[in-house]
Design an enzyme around this catalytic site. Structure first.
Site, PDB file in Angstrom:
ATOM      1  N   HIS A  62       0.853  -1.209   0.000  1.00  0.00           N
ATOM      2  CA  HIS A  62       0.000   0.000   0.000  1.00  0.00           C
ATOM      3  C   HIS A  62       0.879   1.247   0.000  1.00  0.00           C
ATOM      4  O   HIS A  62       1.483   1.613   1.006  1.00  0.00           O
ATOM      5  CB  HIS A  62      -0.923   0.002   1.225  1.00  0.00           C
ATOM      6  N   GLN A  78      -9.503   9.465  -5.471  1.00  0.00           N
ATOM      7  CA  GLN A  78      -9.171  10.340  -4.331  1.00  0.00           C
ATOM      8  C   GLN A  78     -10.281  11.348  -4.045  1.00  0.00           C
ATOM      9  O   GLN A  78     -10.518  11.712  -2.896  1.00  0.00           O
ATOM     10  CB  GLN A  78      -7.855  11.066  -4.612  1.00  0.00           C
ATOM     11  N   TRP A 131       0.108  13.823   3.860  1.00  0.00           N
ATOM     12  CA  TRP A 131      -0.516  13.117   4.980  1.00  0.00           C
ATOM     13  C   TRP A 131       0.485  12.655   6.027  1.00  0.00           C
ATOM     14  O   TRP A 131       0.167  12.478   7.183  1.00  0.00           O
ATOM     15  CB  TRP A 131      -1.300  11.899   4.451  1.00  0.00           C
ATOM     16  N   ASP A 156       2.038   3.136   2.897  1.00  0.00           N
ATOM     17  CA  ASP A 156       1.051   4.190   2.659  1.00  0.00           C
ATOM     18  C   ASP A 156       1.738   5.469   2.159  1.00  0.00           C
ATOM     19  O   ASP A 156       2.088   5.554   1.001  1.00  0.00           O
ATOM     20  CB  ASP A 156       0.237   4.444   3.932  1.00  0.00           C
ATOM     21  N   HIS A 195       1.289   5.388  -1.996  1.00  0.00           N
ATOM     22  CA  HIS A 195       0.709   6.457  -2.833  1.00  0.00           C
ATOM     23  C   HIS A 195       1.881   7.139  -3.530  1.00  0.00           C
ATOM     24  O   HIS A 195       2.317   8.224  -3.138  1.00  0.00           O
ATOM     25  CB  HIS A 195      -0.078   7.454  -1.980  1.00  0.00           C
ATOM     26  N   GLU A 212     -11.431   4.554   6.712  1.00  0.00           N
ATOM     27  CA  GLU A 212     -10.198   5.121   7.266  1.00  0.00           C
ATOM     28  C   GLU A 212     -10.568   6.348   8.093  1.00  0.00           C
ATOM     29  O   GLU A 212     -10.246   7.493   7.766  1.00  0.00           O
ATOM     30  CB  GLU A 212      -9.199   5.508   6.158  1.00  0.00           C
ATOM     31  N   HIS A 216      -9.922   1.902  -0.042  1.00  0.00           N
ATOM     32  CA  HIS A 216      -9.685   2.663   1.185  1.00  0.00           C
ATOM     33  C   HIS A 216     -10.992   2.624   1.974  1.00  0.00           C
ATOM     34  O   HIS A 216     -11.942   3.339   1.645  1.00  0.00           O
ATOM     35  CB  HIS A 216      -9.309   4.107   0.855  1.00  0.00           C
TER      36      HIS A 216
HETATM   37 FE   FE2 Z   1      -3.816   4.964   1.618  1.00  0.00          FE
END
Ligand code: FE2
Length: 427
Positions: free
Chosen positions: A56, A151, A314, A308, A58, A212, A209
């Protein structure tokens, strides 16, 4: 292609073996092998394992921290806003450069199988195009799966359905969803219905996702289990994050985990970002906001660890190290029981390989010769030390090597080396 003989390998089962690789295949694995024609690498009893799978990521946002601005309050929502600003006018070259840099970090850390979510709702299509090109360009060092990830949501954004389907048509391997961020539950369930429709139409895997957040009423994962079973997609569906599960009542969580197991769903937990993002506004006492890893594992569910976010809006840290993720999860999810440590190792190797449906994975005769030599003498110490990957071997070729740091301590006239490993005389 030639032959490579890797001597004195410590395998995860504790056995010591020599490994002969020929034409990119594990040809022979035995206590002692002699082959005068082979190039020899002596790994001196260090731990040898299949490569890590970071399931996982991005990569479209990786290394963008601070651009155009830093996330000052550290929340997920603020991160989404900053990414929305970032992706306006983003060039394909910048996305590719940052993604390839992080892929090289991953490989140097022992990873070879990667799954990245990519923003399919970017109306320019630039980030999807960038990562599909990267997938091809890095194929000599890593296998990359690309997830068409909405997204901006499928129904909350103006053209979500079309954009996600277009990304799949372009070549994404996996379809993603974001049901908990849609306007309301009806849109959230339709988000999942669309995702499963795409999976059936194009034969792709599913990685959503899901939940979350920290809302004990965010329960889309229950519907994911239902759709998986009804549509016969067992083993092909993954729920990523699933942090709301932390806050469900125990009766509901017990029923849910049974259904996740029945659906043969995979769960990906992401300890770096989620340790920072979830339950951040609780005040005190503050809940952990992390999925129920121990209960899921105890129920026999396939649980994996992902990195991630790596230096993005983030999460500002990270270096693409699955071992660092396992180390963090040992603490954060209270998995320090001695029998739980090998479970952590599974979560970054065999479990993640299962989630990615990788065939031909593992160190055994006849398989493709992919393996990692770690600077550790047990999987426990590999996680404790976040061990360096001394050699990364892909299809029989050494694609990465690391020379560990040399530390010397001087006491009076005497000087000796420090390596942090437990020695036989540490009684
Ligand atoms: Fe994610």
């Amino acid at each position: 292609m030639g032959k490579l003989l890797v001597k004195n390998c410590l395998l995860r089962d504790g056995s010591k073996k020599d490994i002969l690789i020929e034409d990119g295949i594990f040809k022979h694995i035995s206590d002692t092998i002699i082959d005068v024609d082979a190039k020899i690498v002596d790994v001196e009893g260090n731990l040898v394992t299949p490569p890590f799978c970071d399931v996982h990521l991005h990569l479209d946002a990786a290394l963008s921290v601070g651009k155009p601005r830093y996330n000052m309050d550290g929340t997920l929502i603020e991160g989404i806003k900053i990414w929305g600003e970032r992706k306006k006018g983003l060039s394909k070259e910048i996305v590719k450069k940052n993604a390839i840099d992080v892929i090289e970090w991953e490989v140097a850390n022992g990873s070879m199988f990667l799954r990245t979510h990519v923003d399919a709702t970017d109306i320019t299509g630039v980030v999807v195009d960038a990562l599909l090109e990267v997938k091809d360009e890095v194929k000599d060092i890593a296998d990359l799966q690309v997830v068409a990830f909405p997204q901006d949501c499928i129904y909350t954004s103006p053209d979500g359905e079309r954009l996600v389907e277009e990304a799949i048509r372009k070549g994404c391997d996996v379809v993603g969803g974001l049901p908990y961020m849609e306007f309301c539950p009806i849109d959230g369930y339709n988000d999942l219905k669309f995702v499963f429709d795409m999976a059936e139409k194009y034969g792709c895997l599913v990685d959503v996702h899901c939940d979350e957040n920290t809302d004990d009423q965010s329960r889309y994962i229950e519907y994911m289990a239902r759709e998986t079973i009804v549509r016969g997609l067992e083993g092909r569906v993954t729920a990523s994050h699933a942090t709301a599960m932390h806050n469900y009542n125990n009766d509901f969580a017990g029923k849910l985990i049974g259904n996740i197991k029945r659906a043969e769903m995979n769960i990906v937990t992401n300890p770096f970002a989620n340790s920072c993002l979830q339950n951040r506004t609780d005040g005190y006492p503050r809940r952990r906001g992390h999925t129920r890893v121990d209960e899921l594992v105890a129920a026999g569910v396939n649980v994996c660890i992902g990195s991630d976010d790596i230096m993005d809006p983030w999460y500002p840290m990270g270096k693409g190290s699955p071992l660092a993720g396992a180390n963090l999860l040992a603490n954060y999810a209270q998995l320090s029981g001695y029998s739980q440590v090998p479970q952590l190792f599974d979560m970054i190797t065999v479990n993640s390989a299962k989630t990615m449906c990788i065939e031909d994975y593992g160190i055994k005769e006849g398989n493709t010769a992919n393996m990692v030599v770690l600077d550790a003498n047990s999987e426990f110490d590999a996680i404790r030390l976040i061990a360096e990957a001394l050699f990364v071997i892909r299809k029989g070729q050494i694609i990465s090597r690391t020379v560990p740091a040399v530390r010397e301590i001087t006491i009076g006239e005497e000087r000796h080396k420090i390596d942090f490993k437990l020695k036989e005389d540490n009684l």
